[in-house]
Design an enzyme around this catalytic site. Structure first.
Site, mmCIF file in Angstrom:
data_model
loop_
_atom_site.group_PDB
_atom_site.id
_atom_site.type_symbol
_atom_site.label_atom_id
_atom_site.label_comp_id
_atom_site.label_asym_id
_atom_site.label_seq_id
_atom_site.Cartn_x
_atom_site.Cartn_y
_atom_site.Cartn_z
ATOM 1 N N HIS A 146 25.633 -23.285 4.493
ATOM 2 C CA HIS A 146 26.314 -22.240 3.790
ATOM 3 C C HIS A 146 25.549 -20.951 4.035
ATOM 4 O O HIS A 146 24.198 -21.136 4.159
ATOM 5 C CB HIS A 146 26.157 -23.010 2.486
ATOM 6 C CG HIS A 146 26.829 -22.125 1.483
ATOM 7 N ND1 HIS A 146 26.548 -20.866 0.990
ATOM 8 C CD2 HIS A 146 28.234 -22.295 0.901
ATOM 9 C CE1 HIS A 146 27.519 -20.371 0.027
ATOM 10 N NE2 HIS A 146 28.555 -21.302 -0.116
ATOM 11 N N ASP B 79 19.240 -28.041 0.489
ATOM 12 C CA ASP B 79 20.368 -27.478 -0.481
ATOM 13 C C ASP B 79 21.213 -28.531 -1.170
ATOM 14 O O ASP B 79 21.823 -29.347 -0.448
ATOM 15 C CB ASP B 79 21.087 -26.685 0.674
ATOM 16 C CG ASP B 79 22.435 -26.044 -0.099
ATOM 17 O OD1 ASP B 79 22.647 -26.525 -1.170
ATOM 18 O OD2 ASP B 79 23.022 -25.357 0.562
ATOM 19 N N GLN C 45 25.941 -29.557 -3.206
ATOM 20 C CA GLN C 45 27.116 -30.487 -3.115
ATOM 21 C C GLN C 45 26.467 -31.979 -3.652
ATOM 22 O O GLN C 45 27.608 -32.639 -3.704
ATOM 23 C CB GLN C 45 27.860 -30.505 -1.799
ATOM 24 C CG GLN C 45 28.287 -29.058 -1.720
ATOM 25 C CD GLN C 45 29.454 -28.769 -2.556
ATOM 26 O OE1 GLN C 45 30.072 -29.534 -3.036
ATOM 27 N NE2 GLN C 45 29.847 -27.331 -2.647
ATOM 28 N N LYS D 246 28.871 -26.459 -10.391
ATOM 29 C CA LYS D 246 29.547 -27.264 -9.258
ATOM 30 C C LYS D 246 29.281 -28.948 -10.256
ATOM 31 O O LYS D 246 29.774 -29.782 -9.411
ATOM 32 C CB LYS D 246 28.764 -27.407 -8.174
ATOM 33 C CG LYS D 246 29.070 -26.004 -7.432
ATOM 34 C CD LYS D 246 28.726 -26.106 -5.948
ATOM 35 C CE LYS D 246 28.380 -24.579 -5.322
ATOM 36 N NZ LYS D 246 29.804 -24.084 -4.977
ATOM 37 N N CYS E 264 32.083 -19.742 3.125
ATOM 38 C CA CYS E 264 30.845 -19.168 3.340
ATOM 39 C C CYS E 264 30.133 -19.955 4.416
ATOM 40 O O CYS E 264 28.764 -20.295 4.426
ATOM 41 C CB CYS E 264 30.175 -19.539 1.831
ATOM 42 S SG CYS E 264 30.812 -18.319 0.988
#
Ligand code: PLP
Length: 419
Positions: free
Chosen positions: A133, A210, A213, A236, A376
């Site tokens: 991303h 990261d 998600q 999220k 993104c």
């Protein structure tokens, strides 16, 4: 698995009860019951989260960590209890290692500015991947521009999985930092971050995950991933916007200079210099997002009460169903791993040469919210040779009925565009 063997009702969750927890889902959009499939961008909020924020502002709100009065005590307690709730959800035992941020982007920038500025020199290398991303690319580009470091990239294979065959060649004694998405927001691919972290550590590099998600979808036990940092976003995972966190290993955080300077992050201030508060406050300058933290704490309670394993089982079941049903639609190209267990949350696709924005507009007319664009991930889109994809992304309140509505609408879209 075939449709005949695949049960349409998920064994893991009581979907009707879950949906009743999310007030926004109970509405019509463009004359159809809403189907919300834009969860990779942001998730909806259960009443428990909305109520926790309302309760704070109605009864317990004041600034934290400063007042001696009752409301400040209550607000501080709610704020720090929330830290404990989110830390526990993610398996983080040492709350000093949990820094509140406004989301993944801020967490990654914090690392790039503080750890990066202190440790990266000209000629050093930072390893990323082509599927990352922009939030996990641009902070490292800026760091490389400031320091003269070099960026290197893991490629993907034909199914949108990281090509690990190049990993041993890419990792050298020059590699100082590796930063990889746990789950790709554009493809859904689950990346083997523990394996990558072990190899990164073997050459002396620091590993950043990261987790934007993965925190929402996987029952992650953050410290046992074997990384040094893990960044995630509250919005999220049923929490409010502007909430999130960064986990870092204590000894790494201790050795880092602060990020922002200001109130709350200090121990003793003189006119020319200061000493800093212990972890995690050293990285939390200024009045924090108190309501955001309290809301994310309520979201953590909510997700824990539903059950992280149950959410995963539900989503696995749904992904298998979605991949099978979407394969029925002619002229559709689906990106990402074919094995439903190798991906999470996301189905990205294109329909012939129809622009994904046009697909999303037709779906919106049917009450179905999906994302269309580069997500993104412009370098990934270029790598896939597409300008954009349409993306349906699921969460715990998504069901096979939502997938059925999506498939019916995609058949309509084909007809509209003359396929
Ligand atoms: N990383 C990934 C994989 C994401 O999906 C996102 C958001 O879509 C981000 C980072 C950035 O998250 P935020 O905008 O919440 O900071």
């Amino acid at each position: 698995m075939t449709l005949s063997t695949l049960e349409t009702a998920s064994p893991a969750l009581d979907l009707e009860r879950i949906r009743a927890d999310f007030p926004i889902l109970d509405q019509e959009v463009n004359g159809h019951p809403l189907v919300y499939l834009d969860n990779a961008a942001s998730t909806q909020k259960p009443a428990a989260v909305i109520d926790a924020i309302g309760h704070l502002y109605r009864h317990d709100y004041a600034n934290v960590h400063r007042g001696v009065h009752e409301l400040s005590h209550r607000a501080t307690e709610a704020y720090e209890q929330a830290r404990g709730k989110v830390a526990r959800l993610l398996g983080i035992g040492d709350e000093g290692e949990f820094v509140w941020t406004k989301g993944t982007t801020e967490g990654l920038n914090l690392i790039a500015y503080t750890w990066g500025q202190a440790n990266i020199r000209a000629g050093d290398e930072i390893l990323l991947s082509v599927m990352d991303h922009h939030s996990n690319l641009v902070p490292w580009q800026l760091l490389a521009q400031r320091t003269g470091a070099k960026l290197r990239f893991l490629d993907i294979d034909g199914e949108g999985r990281l090509d690990l065959s190049a990993l041993d060649d890419l990792l050298t004694e020059r590699t100082k930092l590796v930063s990889i998405a746990h789950i790709s927001n554009a493809l859904g691919t689950i990346n083997p971050v523990t394996e990558i972290a072990a190899k990164a550590h073997a050459v002396g590099a620091v590993m950043v995950v990261d987790g934007a998600q993965s925190a929402p979808h996987l029952p992650v036990d953050v410290p046992s991933l074997g990384a040094d940092f893990y960044a995630f976003s509250g919005h999220k995972m049923c929490g409010p916007t502007g909430s999130g966190g960064l986990w870092g290993r204590r000894e790494v955080l201790e050795a880092m200079p602060p990020f922002h300077g200001g109130g709350d992050m200090i121990d003793f201030v003189e006119l020319e210099s200061s000493t800093y508060a212990p972890l995690p406050l050293k990285f939390e300058a200024g009045t924090p997002n108190i309501a955001g933290a309290v809301g994310l704490g309520a979201a953590a309670d909510y997700l824990a009460s539903v059950g992280r394993e149950a959410i995963l089982a539900h989503e696995r079941h749904l992904m298998a169903y979605a991949l099978e049903r979407i394969a029925e639609v002619p002229d559709l190209t689906v990106y990402g791993p074919r094995d439903p267990a190798a991906r999470s949350g996301v189905v990205s696709f294109t329909l012939g040469d129809v622009h994904p924005h046009d697909i999303a507009t037709i779906l919106d007319g049917e009450g179905i919210a999906v994302r269309a664009g580069h997500h993104c991930c412009q370098p990934l889109m270029r790598r896939l040779c597409v300008p954009a994809t349409a993306r349906a992304s699921f969460y715990l309140y998504s069901g096979t009925d939502d997938v059925d509505r999506l498939i019916d609408a995609l058949h309509k879209a084909r007809a509209v565009f003359g396929y």
